[in-house]
Scaffold this motif. Structure first.
Motif, short mmCIF file in Angstrom:
data_model
loop_
_atom_site.label_atom_id
_atom_site.label_comp_id
_atom_site.label_asym_id
_atom_site.label_seq_id
_atom_site.Cartn_x
_atom_site.Cartn_y
_atom_site.Cartn_z
N ARG A 166 0.85 -1.19 0.00
CA ARG A 166 0.00 0.00 0.00
C ARG A 166 0.89 1.25 0.00
NH1 ARG A 166 -0.86 4.32 4.24
NH2 ARG A 166 -2.25 5.67 3.07
N ALA A 167 0.77 2.07 -1.04
CA ALA A 167 1.55 3.31 -1.12
C ALA A 167 0.64 4.50 -0.88
CB ALA A 167 2.18 3.42 -2.50
N TYR A 168 1.20 5.62 -0.41
CA TYR A 168 0.38 6.82 -0.19
C TYR A 168 0.85 8.04 -0.97
CZ TYR A 168 3.82 7.80 3.63
OH TYR A 168 4.95 8.02 4.38
N ASN A 169 1.95 7.92 -1.70
CA ASN A 169 2.43 9.04 -2.51
C ASN A 169 3.43 8.49 -3.54
OD1 ASN A 169 4.78 8.51 -1.11
ND2 ASN A 169 4.79 10.41 0.05
N SER A 170 3.99 9.38 -4.37
CA SER A 170 4.93 8.90 -5.41
C SER A 170 6.19 8.32 -4.79
CB SER A 170 5.34 10.04 -6.33
OG SER A 170 4.22 10.72 -6.76
N ALA A 171 6.63 8.87 -3.66
CA ALA A 171 7.86 8.38 -3.04
C ALA A 171 7.70 6.94 -2.56
CB ALA A 171 8.27 9.28 -1.87
N THR A 172 6.55 6.62 -1.97
CA THR A 172 6.38 5.23 -1.51
C THR A 172 6.17 4.28 -2.69
OG1 THR A 172 4.09 5.79 -0.94
CG2 THR A 172 5.65 5.67 0.88
N ILE A 173 5.60 4.80 -3.77
CA ILE A 173 5.49 3.97 -4.99
C ILE A 173 6.89 3.65 -5.50
CG2 ILE A 173 4.84 4.02 -7.45
CD1 ILE A 173 2.33 5.59 -6.62
N ARG A 174 7.75 4.66 -5.49
CA ARG A 174 9.12 4.49 -5.99
C ARG A 174 9.92 3.51 -5.10
NH1 ARG A 174 11.72 3.56 -10.00
NH2 ARG A 174 13.77 4.51 -10.31
N ILE A 175 9.74 3.61 -3.80
CA ILE A 175 10.42 2.67 -2.90
C ILE A 175 10.01 1.25 -3.25
CG2 ILE A 175 10.52 1.79 -0.51
CD1 ILE A 175 10.36 4.59 0.47
N ALA A 176 8.71 1.07 -3.45
CA ALA A 176 8.22 -0.27 -3.79
C ALA A 176 8.86 -0.75 -5.09
CB ALA A 176 6.70 -0.25 -3.91
N GLU A 177 8.90 0.12 -6.08
CA GLU A 177 9.49 -0.28 -7.37
C GLU A 177 10.94 -0.68 -7.19
OE1 GLU A 177 6.81 2.72 -10.18
OE2 GLU A 177 8.91 3.22 -9.75
N LEU A 178 11.67 0.11 -6.42
CA LEU A 178 13.11 -0.14 -6.27
C LEU A 178 13.42 -1.33 -5.35
CD1 LEU A 178 14.32 3.59 -6.02
CD2 LEU A 178 14.78 2.03 -7.91
N THR A 179 12.42 -1.77 -4.59
CA THR A 179 12.66 -2.93 -3.72
C THR A 179 11.91 -4.17 -4.21
OG1 THR A 179 10.87 -2.24 -2.25
CG2 THR A 179 13.09 -1.57 -1.61
N GLY A 180 11.28 -4.07 -5.37
CA GLY A 180 10.62 -5.23 -5.96
C GLY A 180 9.23 -5.53 -5.42
N MET A 181 8.66 -4.58 -4.66
CA MET A 181 7.29 -4.79 -4.19
C MET A 181 6.32 -4.28 -5.25
SD MET A 181 7.49 -3.89 -0.10
CE MET A 181 8.27 -2.27 -0.15
N ALA A 182 5.04 -4.64 -5.08
CA ALA A 182 4.02 -4.25 -6.07
C ALA A 182 3.09 -3.20 -5.45
CB ALA A 182 3.22 -5.47 -6.50
N PRO A 183 3.30 -1.91 -5.80
CA PRO A 183 2.55 -0.85 -5.11
C PRO A 183 1.15 -0.56 -5.67
CG PRO A 183 4.13 0.12 -6.65
CD PRO A 183 4.27 -1.38 -6.77
#
Ligand code: PCA
Length: 324
Positions: A166-183
């Motif tokens: 679960r992401a709440y902004n672009s930064a958390t979406i990007r963290i997920a992308e860079l760590t292989g999670m599915a945001p």
């Protein structure tokens, strides 16, 4: 008889105009988070103080829990004047102004002291940016340090792979992308549902939001205190609504806003301790990530800081230089 009627009508008209003159302004204040959340409680105290002290010139009525506008709608609602005042999570507004995202860059500010410094370094530019969009900035308060929640235990980088996040902004979406999670981006109001239906199984947010949502009831057993950033909520006013106030009332609002900001920062600090304890008391495992994961998150943070600096351009560089 006719005379009496005339007197009565004149009196009624007089009373009506008097009460009209005394009615002052009424502001409905849009809040995204529940009434029990400390940001909402603080805003409600702010609203009451202004109302009590304005001598009838301004009444502010708060509407927590997204009851007036949902989190994702509040910025536009205030900008267009549909709501004269509202509170919004700043770093969800990166498309409006990348400066609003500075407080969600991982590991840039990892303590309340640094978060305050970063706020001071970025505030003028942020206020200017908002002003150019017809908005008056009142105050900003951070959430407690952001940590990683998960349904299952996370011991390695491989454990992150494919997690529905679960992401709440672009930064958390990007963290997920860079760590292989599915945001998936989901507002706070929908968190419990998202976890209980299995739409998501991890997120990064404060101990406070986990506590407010009783997240342990949705099968989330782990909280990893990575304390990577302190994102803020801000309170903004529509400039046309602002300009209808006389200067004494504007001064009062600014004074109460400064008080609310101070109080909010101290409530946040308190929540940073108490709410972690609440998660543990509810039976969750509260701890840190291991060294391998910590390093991984720090590398992701460094990548993101570079990306953000590019996006934010000269204004961003100036803020970072001032901060460091
Ligand atoms: N809670 C909000 C924003 C940051 C936080 O701690 C949320 O999860 O949406």
């Amino acid at each position: 008889m006719k005379l009496l009627k005339n007197i009565f009508l004149t009196l009624a008209a007089l009373l009506f105009s008097l009460s009209f003159a005394n009615a002052g302004e009424k502001w409905d204040m849009a809040l995204a988070y529940g009434a029990g959340n400390f940001h909402s409680a603080n805003a409600t105290e702010f609203a009451k103080n202004v109302t009590d002290k304005s001598g009838g010139k301004l009444t502010i009525v708060t509407h927590p829990g997204g009851s007036l506008f949902k989190g994702g709608e509040i910025f536009r609602a205030v900008r267009t004047g549909q709501a004269p005042i509202g509170e919004r999570f700043m770093s969800a507004l990166g498309k409006e102004d990348p400066l609003l995202e500075v407080d969600s860059q991982p590991f840039l500010a990892t303590s309340y002291g640094d978060a305050k410094k970063l706020y001071k370094a970025s505030k003028d530019e942020i206020v200017k940016g908002l002003d150019s969009k017809g908005l008056v900035f009142l105050y900003a308060v951070p959430w407690p340090a952001q940590g990683l929640y998960s349904k299952k235990e996370i011991n390695s980088i491989a454990d992150l792979k494919g997690l529905k996040f679960r992401a709440y902004n672009s930064a958390t979406i990007r963290i997920a992308e860079l760590t292989g999670m599915a945001p998936t981006k989901i507002e706070a109001a929908e968190i419990s549902q998202a976890f209980s239906t299995g739409a998501v199984e991890s997120m990064i947010t404060s101990p406070t939001t986990g506590k407010n949502k009783k997240i342990w009831e949705n099968g989330v057993g782990y909280f990893y205190d990575i304390a990577a950033w302190f994102p803020k909520n801000m309170v903004i006013v529509n400039k046309e609504a602002w300009n209808k106030l006389d200067s004494d009332t504007q001064e009062l609002v600014m004074k109460e806003a400064a008080k609310a900001e101070k109080k909010g920062w101290s409530l946040s600090k308190k929540g940073n301790k108490d709410d972690k304890k609440a998660l543990a008391d509810a039976g969750m495992k509260v701890g840190k990530v291991n060294a391998e994961l910590k390093k991984h998150f720090e590398e992701v943070g460094a990548t993101m800081s570079k990306e953000w600096a590019d996006r934010a351009g000269a204004r961003g560089q100036a803020v970072l230089a001032d901060y460091k």
